[in-house]
Write an enzyme that holds these catalytic residues in place. Structure first.
Site, PDB file in Angstrom:
ATOM      1  N   GLN A 111       0.819  -1.215   0.000  1.00 29.43           N
ATOM      2  CA  GLN A 111       0.000   0.000   0.000  1.00 29.43           C
ATOM      3  C   GLN A 111       0.858   1.273   0.000  1.00 29.43           C
ATOM      4  OE1 GLN A 111      -3.590  -1.026   0.577  1.00 29.43           O
ATOM      5  NE2 GLN A 111      -3.985   0.869  -0.502  1.00 29.43           N
ATOM      6  N   LYS A 114       1.724   1.799  -3.702  1.00 32.28           N
ATOM      7  CA  LYS A 114       0.488   2.036  -4.455  1.00 32.28           C
ATOM      8  C   LYS A 114      -0.026   3.454  -4.194  1.00 32.28           C
ATOM      9  CE  LYS A 114      -2.728  -1.059  -3.822  1.00 32.28           C
ATOM     10  NZ  LYS A 114      -3.945  -1.831  -3.463  1.00 32.28           N
ATOM     11  N   LYS A 126      -2.733  -1.022   6.645  1.00 33.68           N
ATOM     12  CA  LYS A 126      -3.727  -2.071   6.349  1.00 33.68           C
ATOM     13  C   LYS A 126      -4.179  -2.691   7.660  1.00 33.68           C
ATOM     14  CE  LYS A 126      -5.634  -4.060   2.741  1.00 33.68           C
ATOM     15  NZ  LYS A 126      -5.828  -3.508   1.375  1.00 33.68           N
ATOM     16  N   GLY A 165     -12.545  -0.448   2.829  1.00 36.05           N
ATOM     17  CA  GLY A 165     -12.899  -1.847   2.564  1.00 36.05           C
ATOM     18  C   GLY A 165     -11.764  -2.655   1.956  1.00 36.05           C
ATOM     19  N   ASP A 166     -11.940  -3.955   1.981  1.00 35.00           N
ATOM     20  CA  ASP A 166     -11.075  -4.920   1.285  1.00 35.00           C
ATOM     21  C   ASP A 166     -11.893  -6.216   1.257  1.00 35.00           C
ATOM     22  OD1 ASP A 166      -8.073  -5.156   0.290  1.00 35.00           O
ATOM     23  OD2 ASP A 166      -8.493  -7.033   1.305  1.00 35.00           O
ATOM     24  N   THR A 209     -12.231   0.625  -8.101  1.00 33.38           N
ATOM     25  CA  THR A 209     -11.090  -0.279  -8.310  1.00 33.38           C
ATOM     26  C   THR A 209     -11.233  -1.002  -9.653  1.00 33.38           C
ATOM     27  OG1 THR A 209     -11.045  -0.583  -5.926  1.00 33.38           O
ATOM     28  CG2 THR A 209      -9.641  -2.023  -7.227  1.00 33.38           C
ATOM     29  N   ASN A 240     -16.316  -7.064  -5.141  1.00 33.44           N
ATOM     30  CA  ASN A 240     -16.361  -5.653  -5.516  1.00 33.44           C
ATOM     31  C   ASN A 240     -15.477  -5.342  -6.726  1.00 33.44           C
ATOM     32  OD1 ASN A 240     -14.746  -2.826  -4.944  1.00 33.44           O
ATOM     33  ND2 ASN A 240     -16.965  -2.641  -4.755  1.00 33.44           N
ATOM     34  N   SER A 376     -10.700   6.717  -2.771  1.00 37.24           N
ATOM     35  CA  SER A 376     -10.830   6.930  -1.330  1.00 37.24           C
ATOM     36  C   SER A 376     -10.212   8.274  -0.940  1.00 37.24           C
ATOM     37  CB  SER A 376     -10.102   5.825  -0.563  1.00 37.24           C
ATOM     38  OG  SER A 376     -10.908   4.671  -0.449  1.00 37.24           O
TER      39      SER A 376
HETATM   40  P1  NDP Z   1     -14.643  -9.057  -2.035  1.00 35.27           P
HETATM   41  O1  NDP Z   1     -14.714  -9.621  -0.693  1.00 35.27           O
HETATM   42  O2  NDP Z   1     -15.697  -8.122  -2.517  1.00 35.27           O
HETATM   43  O3  NDP Z   1     -14.523 -10.214  -3.132  1.00 35.27           O
HETATM   44  C1  NDP Z   1     -13.490 -11.147  -3.091  1.00 35.27           C
HETATM   45  C2  NDP Z   1     -13.736 -12.180  -4.175  1.00 35.27           C
HETATM   46  O4  NDP Z   1     -12.614 -13.043  -4.253  1.00 35.27           O
HETATM   47  C3  NDP Z   1     -14.927 -13.073  -3.868  1.00 35.27           C
HETATM   48  O5  NDP Z   1     -15.488 -13.504  -5.077  1.00 35.27           O
HETATM   49  C4  NDP Z   1     -14.289 -14.217  -3.109  1.00 35.27           C
HETATM   50  O6  NDP Z   1     -15.038 -15.414  -3.154  1.00 35.27           O
HETATM   51  C5  NDP Z   1     -12.983 -14.367  -3.844  1.00 35.27           C
HETATM   52  N1  NDP Z   1     -11.969 -14.874  -2.911  1.00 35.27           N
HETATM   53  C6  NDP Z   1     -11.545 -14.309  -1.773  1.00 35.27           C
HETATM   54  N2  NDP Z   1     -10.646 -15.073  -1.149  1.00 35.27           N
HETATM   55  C7  NDP Z   1     -10.491 -16.139  -1.929  1.00 35.27           C
HETATM   56  C8  NDP Z   1      -9.696 -17.281  -1.826  1.00 35.27           C
HETATM   57  N3  NDP Z   1      -8.865 -17.483  -0.785  1.00 35.27           N
HETATM   58  N4  NDP Z   1      -9.763 -18.194  -2.843  1.00 35.27           N
HETATM   59  C9  NDP Z   1     -10.597 -17.993  -3.902  1.00 35.27           C
HETATM   60  N5  NDP Z   1     -11.393 -16.927  -4.034  1.00 35.27           N
HETATM   61  C10 NDP Z   1     -11.333 -16.013  -3.069  1.00 35.27           C
HETATM   62  O7  NDP Z   1     -13.210  -8.352  -2.123  1.00 35.27           O
HETATM   63  P2  NDP Z   1     -12.679  -7.272  -3.164  1.00 35.27           P
HETATM   64  O8  NDP Z   1     -13.283  -7.500  -4.503  1.00 35.27           O
HETATM   65  O9  NDP Z   1     -12.787  -5.955  -2.535  1.00 35.27           O
HETATM   66  O10 NDP Z   1     -11.119  -7.643  -3.199  1.00 35.27           O
HETATM   67  C11 NDP Z   1     -10.559  -8.531  -4.164  1.00 35.27           C
HETATM   68  C12 NDP Z   1      -9.062  -8.274  -4.266  1.00 35.27           C
HETATM   69  O11 NDP Z   1      -8.831  -6.926  -4.683  1.00 35.27           O
HETATM   70  C13 NDP Z   1      -8.270  -8.434  -2.958  1.00 35.27           C
HETATM   71  O12 NDP Z   1      -6.971  -8.880  -3.283  1.00 35.27           O
HETATM   72  C14 NDP Z   1      -8.179  -6.997  -2.442  1.00 35.27           C
HETATM   73  O13 NDP Z   1      -7.085  -6.824  -1.586  1.00 35.27           O
HETATM   74  C15 NDP Z   1      -7.989  -6.262  -3.753  1.00 35.27           C
HETATM   75  N6  NDP Z   1      -8.310  -4.831  -3.763  1.00 35.27           N
HETATM   76  C16 NDP Z   1      -9.523  -4.368  -3.346  1.00 35.27           C
HETATM   77  C17 NDP Z   1      -9.810  -3.022  -3.428  1.00 35.27           C
HETATM   78  C18 NDP Z   1     -11.139  -2.477  -3.055  1.00 35.27           C
HETATM   79  O14 NDP Z   1     -11.341  -1.263  -3.209  1.00 35.27           O
HETATM   80  N7  NDP Z   1     -12.097  -3.276  -2.603  1.00 35.27           N
HETATM   81  C19 NDP Z   1      -8.821  -2.050  -3.882  1.00 35.27           C
HETATM   82  C20 NDP Z   1      -7.601  -2.657  -4.374  1.00 35.27           C
HETATM   83  C21 NDP Z   1      -7.373  -3.986  -4.289  1.00 35.27           C
HETATM   84  P3  NDP Z   1     -16.039 -15.746  -1.929  1.00 35.27           P
HETATM   85  O15 NDP Z   1     -17.144 -14.777  -2.020  1.00 35.27           O
HETATM   86  O16 NDP Z   1     -16.431 -17.157  -2.150  1.00 35.27           O
HETATM   87  O17 NDP Z   1     -15.193 -15.580  -0.692  1.00 35.27           O
HETATM   88  O1  2IT Z   2      -5.974  -2.630  -1.462  1.00 30.86           O
HETATM   89  C1  2IT Z   2      -6.508  -1.509  -1.511  1.00 30.86           C
HETATM   90  O2  2IT Z   2      -5.989  -0.558  -2.101  1.00 30.86           O
HETATM   91  C2  2IT Z   2      -7.815  -1.336  -0.871  1.00 30.86           C
HETATM   92  N1  2IT Z   2      -8.354  -2.302  -0.322  1.00 30.86           N
HETATM   93  C3  2IT Z   2      -8.480   0.014  -0.841  1.00 30.86           C
HETATM   94  C4  2IT Z   2      -7.913   0.861   0.263  1.00 30.86           C
HETATM   95  C5  2IT Z   2      -8.599   2.183   0.483  1.00 30.86           C
HETATM   96  O3  2IT Z   2      -8.184   2.846   1.446  1.00 30.86           O
HETATM   97  O4  2IT Z   2      -9.499   2.558  -0.256  1.00 30.86           O
END
Ligand code: NDP
Ligand code: 2IT
Length: 444
Positions: A111, A114, A126, A165-166, A209, A240, A376
């Protein structure tokens, strides 16, 4: 031994039980070698690398909560405040049973770079917990979030540390946490981002994202005389990031044929139906089997498999290390042109190296998923001026930020003789700004 190797060795010894953290540090330190070599004496004297790999502080706490049957549970909460050289700590909260200190440290470390790449004044941090929101009632999730915040509130603030969120933390969880912070701290401030629109959230943060991932992929393709139009795209994840990546990819003329969750994956040769996916995942919080049941053209498969589908563009949007060397080999033999990371560190080091050696355009997450945290930071700006901007205004800024990140990482790679190596470009461009701020602020 050179400076980078010395510090890498210390990190491996001191953090031997945290493989994801070692992986993240190895990637960053190896790729900033050209800058470190050019500044070795100065950086060594000021211990820049030793300071950047060590978090400012790590907070670990007990989170007791009571389920709907009256049974008490205990989870572990974390917040790692990594580096605030260029702004308040900023980064998400992950709620997933796999969370332990090593996961939060790898995410917090990534982070830093980034957030620097966004060009906005935000430092790296984080947090999260090993709590599993799956299968819990809204009341149980609220009980957990309130307990979590009843400890975390002591360490965060709009000018201090701003979580978001994450995985496992979406609008519902942010809402419960914001309510508890406000009650305990007695202030109405932009202490969290990803808030609901009725209480200080920003338009386009939900989409940011995924949309940002496609804006930067589009910028890369355009730079090479190509576009997303007509491309076959495979996406992993159904959360997400994945949902809004699919939506924007379709708006830009691509055909997305897969998505996945932790139990299985969908192949939909007619293209993913985003409205249906949102209904299944955002509203019902159900499994992908429900998507397949409602759509004739879709096949559901158990386990892992999206990387076996022939495509031009692959977008891993689920979790760390979900794309390994075998997946990379399959993608290359199927003719993939671009791999752009929506998740954090979804590609193993070996797979990244293989893709780059085979001349696949590879965009690392710290550049390609930076649109979420960038938006954010735009939410923080709106909270500070007590105004809210239109969707078009925020989305336009997001697009400009992603195009700028592409330009900066391309130029940084070129400047150090590594043209087209966007991993190197992203790490160097992110690191240079933070190192400069650390040097200017003295040893603290
Ligand atoms: P969500 O919780 O909304 O979605 C995660 C997705 O990934 C779900 O479909 C989930 O399946 C799947 N998943 C999670 N863990 C596993 C696993 N161990 N094996 C297989 N599938 C898995 O999270 P986000 O979409 O927010 O985050 C996804 C990725 O993006 C993460 O790496 C996060 O750190 C990154 N990220 C998120 C940001 C954000 O703004 N939200 C910003 C930048 C990066 P299930 O529902 O079955 O658990
Ligand atoms: O991995 C990431 O950049 C996030 N989960 C979003 C972090 C944020 O502060 O919006």
């Amino acid at each position: 031994m050179g400076y980078v190797d010395e510090v890498l060795e210390q990190v491996k010894v001191k953090n031997a039980a945290e493989p994801e953290f070692i992986q993240a540090v190895t990637e960053v330190l190896n790729s900033i070698r050209p800058v470190v070599d050019a500044n070795e004496e100065k950086y060594r004297k000021e211990a820049i690398l030793e300071r950047i790999v060590e978090p400012d502080r790590q907070i670990k706490f007990r989170v007791p909560w009571v389920d709907d049957k009256g049974q008490a549970h205990v989870n572990i909460g974390y917040r790692v405040q990594y580096n605030n050289a260029i702004g308040p700590y900023k980064g998400g909260l992950r709620l997933h049973p796999s969370v332990y200190l090593g996961i939060i440290k790898f995410l917090g470390f990534e982070q830093i770079f980034k957030n620097s790449l966004t060009g906005l004044p935000i430092g790296g941090g984080k947090g999260g917990s090993d709590f599993d929101p799956k299968g819990k009632s809204d009341r149980e999730v609220m009980a957990f979030c309130q307990s979590f915040m009843s400890e975390l509130y002591k360490y965060i603030g709009a000018d201090e540390d701003v979580p978001a969120g994450d995985i496992g933390t979406g609008a519902r969880e942010i809402g419960y946490m914001f309510g508890m912070y406000k009650k305990l701290n007695g202030t109405y401030e932009g202490v969290l981002t990803g808030k609901g629109l009725s209480y200080g959230g920003s338009l386009a943060r939900t989409e940011a994202t995924g949309y940002g991932l496609l804006y930067i992929t589009d910028a890369l393709l355009k730079d090479h005389g190509d576009s997303l139009n007509g491309k076959t795209i495979v996406v992993s994840g159904a959360g997400n990031v994945a949902i809004y990546a699919i939506q924007k990819a379709q708006q830009l003329g691509g055909k997305v044929v897969t998505c996945s969750d932790s139990t299985g994956w969908i192949y939909d040769p007619e293209g993913i139906d985003v409205a249906l996916l949102k209904e299944v995942k955002e509203v019902k919080r159900a499994r992908l089997t429900e998507y397949a049941a409602a759509r004739k053209s879709a096949e559901y498969h158990e386990g892992k498999g999206v990387w076996t589908i022939k495509c031009d563009v692959a977008l891993p949007c689920a979790t760390q290390n979900e794309l390994d060397i075998d997946d990379a080999k399959t993608l290359v033999s199927n003719g993939v042109k671009v791999v752009a990371e929506g998740a954090n560190m979804p590609t193993t080091l070996e797979a990244t190296e293989y893709l780059q050696k085979n001349n696949i355009f590879f965009l690392p997450g710290k550049a390609s998923n930076a649109g979420g945290v960038a938006t954010s930071a735009l939410e923080m700006s709106q909270n500070s001026e007590r105004l809210s901007w239109t969707f078009e205004e925020v989305d336009g800024k997001l697009k400009g930020i992603m195009e700028n990140i592409y330009k900066n990482i391309s130029e940084a790679a070129k400047k150090y003789g590594r043209e087209g190596d966007y991993v190197c470009g992203a790490n160097i461009a992110g690191f240079e700004k933070v190192a400069e701020a650390m040097l200017a602020q003295g040893i603290c």
